[in-house]
Design a protein around this motif. Structure first.
Motif, PDB file in Angstrom:
ATOM      1  N   ASP A 192       0.752  -1.251   0.020  1.00 49.38           N
ATOM      2  CA  ASP A 192       0.102  -0.081   0.002  1.00 49.38           C
ATOM      3  C   ASP A 192       0.990   1.309   0.072  1.00 49.38           C
ATOM      4  O   ASP A 192       0.589   2.367  -0.625  1.00 49.38           O
ATOM      5  N   ASN A 193       2.066   1.072   0.686  1.00 46.60           N
ATOM      6  CA  ASN A 193       2.848   2.362   0.803  1.00 46.60           C
ATOM      7  C   ASN A 193       3.573   2.781  -0.526  1.00 46.60           C
ATOM      8  O   ASN A 193       3.674   3.778  -0.934  1.00 46.60           O
ATOM      9  N   ARG A 194       3.711   1.508  -1.193  1.00 45.38           N
ATOM     10  CA  ARG A 194       4.527   1.523  -2.440  1.00 45.38           C
ATOM     11  C   ARG A 194       3.664   2.064  -3.722  1.00 45.38           C
ATOM     12  O   ARG A 194       4.141   2.808  -4.575  1.00 45.38           O
ATOM     13  N   VAL A 195       2.544   1.150  -3.689  1.00 45.32           N
ATOM     14  CA  VAL A 195       1.455   1.387  -4.802  1.00 45.32           C
ATOM     15  C   VAL A 195       0.716   2.554  -4.760  1.00 45.32           C
ATOM     16  O   VAL A 195       0.390   3.086  -5.752  1.00 45.32           O
ATOM     17  N   ARG A 196       0.023   2.699  -3.587  1.00 44.53           N
ATOM     18  CA  ARG A 196      -1.084   3.693  -3.370  1.00 44.53           C
ATOM     19  C   ARG A 196      -0.865   4.844  -2.345  1.00 44.53           C
ATOM     20  O   ARG A 196      -1.840   5.755  -2.073  1.00 44.53           O
ATOM     21  N   GLY A 197       0.363   4.643  -1.969  1.00 41.18           N
ATOM     22  CA  GLY A 197       0.779   6.083  -1.223  1.00 41.18           C
ATOM     23  C   GLY A 197       0.383   6.032   0.269  1.00 41.18           C
ATOM     24  O   GLY A 197       0.152   7.115   0.924  1.00 41.18           O
ATOM     25  N   ILE A 198      -0.256   4.897   0.756  1.00 39.00           N
ATOM     26  CA  ILE A 198      -0.982   4.892   2.004  1.00 39.00           C
ATOM     27  C   ILE A 198       0.081   4.841   3.075  1.00 39.00           C
ATOM     28  O   ILE A 198       0.800   3.794   2.870  1.00 39.00           O
ATOM     29  N   SER A 199      -0.007   5.519   4.116  1.00 38.07           N
ATOM     30  CA  SER A 199       1.002   5.491   5.273  1.00 38.07           C
ATOM     31  C   SER A 199       0.666   4.266   5.973  1.00 38.07           C
ATOM     32  O   SER A 199      -0.116   3.535   5.934  1.00 38.07           O
ATOM     33  N   PRO A 200       1.733   3.858   6.543  1.00 37.72           N
ATOM     34  CA  PRO A 200       1.868   2.490   7.343  1.00 37.72           C
ATOM     35  C   PRO A 200       0.816   2.771   8.589  1.00 37.72           C
ATOM     36  O   PRO A 200       0.116   1.646   9.076  1.00 37.72           O
ATOM     37  N   GLU A 201       0.843   4.020   9.046  1.00 38.76           N
ATOM     38  CA  GLU A 201      -0.256   4.167  10.047  1.00 38.76           C
ATOM     39  C   GLU A 201      -1.570   3.870   9.400  1.00 38.76           C
ATOM     40  O   GLU A 201      -2.366   3.251  10.290  1.00 38.76           O
ATOM     41  N   ASP A 202      -1.984   4.451   8.524  1.00 36.82           N
ATOM     42  CA  ASP A 202      -3.326   4.365   8.075  1.00 36.82           C
ATOM     43  C   ASP A 202      -3.579   2.784   7.574  1.00 36.82           C
ATOM     44  O   ASP A 202      -4.503   2.208   7.932  1.00 36.82           O
TER      45      ASP A 202
ATOM     46  N   SER B  65       0.775   8.599  17.822  1.00 37.60           N
ATOM     47  CA  SER B  65      -0.202   7.884  17.005  1.00 37.60           C
ATOM     48  C   SER B  65      -1.253   6.945  17.598  1.00 37.60           C
ATOM     49  O   SER B  65      -0.581   6.343  18.545  1.00 37.60           O
ATOM     50  N   PRO B  66      -2.445   6.694  17.213  1.00 37.33           N
ATOM     51  CA  PRO B  66      -3.056   5.761  18.007  1.00 37.33           C
ATOM     52  C   PRO B  66      -2.555   4.153  17.358  1.00 37.33           C
ATOM     53  O   PRO B  66      -2.936   2.977  17.965  1.00 37.33           O
ATOM     54  N   ALA B  67      -1.653   4.130  16.310  1.00 36.27           N
ATOM     55  CA  ALA B  67      -1.220   3.111  15.723  1.00 36.27           C
ATOM     56  C   ALA B  67       0.266   2.696  16.342  1.00 36.27           C
ATOM     57  O   ALA B  67       0.919   1.481  16.037  1.00 36.27           O
TER      58      ALA B  67
END
Length: 389
Positions: free
Chosen positions: A284-294, A347-349
């Motif tokens: 997700d971080n590589r392809v979609r730019g989603i943070s590890p937190e999300d 962070s909550p994560a």
């Protein structure tokens, strides 16, 4: 020189260590059950959905067989624990292990294609389902590749293109769109088109615009010829209610999941859910730019969807495929550790990030020169990049 600490627990005079924190006393544990299971026993602990009850124990014969086969494979290689895997890597045998694992998986895909080919007079549709980050997409492409080797012509349809328009999408208990519900799909259109294809007719395939939340058609036509076979992957592919109007005998169903049998130590098996979470975080971080937190914060919702829509139907599969590879956790440590370290204490994560970092600290990471040996058709390339399927 650095200082190292180790927490030791005592229970009725027996001392042992354990990965992760434990409650101070067994008196805290009120809801559990201990029942006979095969040659041992099954410890049932509270259900997340209702902590006053233990998790229901289901008979999962096909899943058990798949796990036993992988456990036997681990014993054959001499790698049944993380310690044994770490030693193999420190001995400089990472590339040898990668080649061995990939060869075994290629053979497994070929065996799966052979089973489908043997049913070619009956089967015209292959459904592939599995939980998040189980490698469904790569598996569908690898199965299609092996079917081509046998002289068949696989055609791939993405079930994601059969979502209903946004205003017809059901809502979950929190009032958010529930894209994982069966009702989020246009089942009538899907069933009608599959029956038309099975009858030798031609259909115009839908496309789905996720930004606008609506399906559309752009003239992409499809017909199934004599050697054609349809390959479709999606989370509902094992649910018989997805296409009840279609002749079920024409469908071959595959369940794909990453079912590692490795142990962290004598007390702890490695969680397959943790394995998939790390896969998803990296991809997700590589392809979609989603943070590890999300990714971490969404994981509970993803798992709820799996428990509702995927795992109850996994025994419906004609075949179960294990996408786990012995070398993948060392590979994932290389990619996931820096991502997890970006999560701040506020962070909550953060607590989950710390837990995962501690877990990864027990694993020797692969190096870039070793990961170069991972072939471009590998399932792992779906997550780390460089796939050519």
């Amino acid at each position: 020189m650095g200082r190292y600490t180790c927490t030791v627990y005592f229970l009725d005079g027996v001392a042992d260590n354990f990965y992760g924190p434990l409650v101070p006393s067994t008196g805290y544990l009120k809801v559990f059950d201990l029942v006979p299971f095969h040659h041992g026993f099954c410890l049932q602990y509270p259900w997340l959905e209702d902590i006053t009850r233990v998790i229901p124990r289901l008979k999962q014969k096909k899943l058990t067989i798949t796990l036993k086969e992988y456990g036997k494979w681990c014993k054959t290689t001499g790698i049944v624990s993380m310690g044994a895997l770490n030693q193999r890597l420190m001995d400089g045998k990472a590339v040898e292990l990668i080649n061995l694992c990939e060869a075994r998986q290629e053979r497994a895909y070929a065996d799966l294609a052979d089973k489908i080919y043997a049913e070619r007079e009956r089967v015209k549709i292959v459904f592939i389902a599995g939980p998040s980050s189980s490698g469904k997409t790569s598996s569908s492409l690898r199965v299609a590749q092996q079917l081509k080797v046998l002289g068949m012509n696989p055609k791939v349809i993405e079930l994601d293109n059969y979502f209903v328009s946004r205003e017809r999408t059901p809502l979950d208990d929190d009032g958010n769109y529930d894209f994982e519900a069966l009702e989020a799909m246009d089942l009538e259109l899907l069933g009608t088109q599959l029956n038309t294809l099975l009858d030798g007719g031609e259909v115009e395939l839908p496309r789905y615009d996720f930004k606008q939340g609506k399906p559309f058609f752009e003239g992409q036509m499809m017909r199934l010829e004599e050697n054609d076979i349809l390959v479709m992957e999606g989370i509902h592919a094992l649910d018989p209610q997805m296409v009840p109007s279609v002749d079920q005998s024409r469908i071959y169903r595959i369940f794909a999941s990453a079912l590692t049998s490795l142990k962290l130590d004598e007390n702890n098996c490695i969680s397959t859910a943790d394995n998939r979470l790390l896969r998803r975080m990296v991809r997700d971080n590589r392809v979609r730019g989603i943070s590890p937190e999300d990714t971490i914060l969404r994981w509970a919702s993803v798992r709820r969807g799996e428990n509702l829509h995927i795992f109850p139907f996994q025994e419906n599969a004609d075949a179960q495929f294990n996408t786990a590879l012995l070398y993948e956790l060392p590979m994932l440590r290389y990619y996931a550790e820096p991502l997890l370290r970006r999560i701040l204490p506020s962070s909550p994560a953060y607590a989950e990030a710390v837990r995962l970092l501690k877990f990864l600290s027990y694993i020797v990471a692969l190096q870039p020169t070793e990961m170069a040996a991972i072939p471009p058709t590998s399932i792992m390339r779906e997550f780390i990049g460089g796939q050519t399927l």
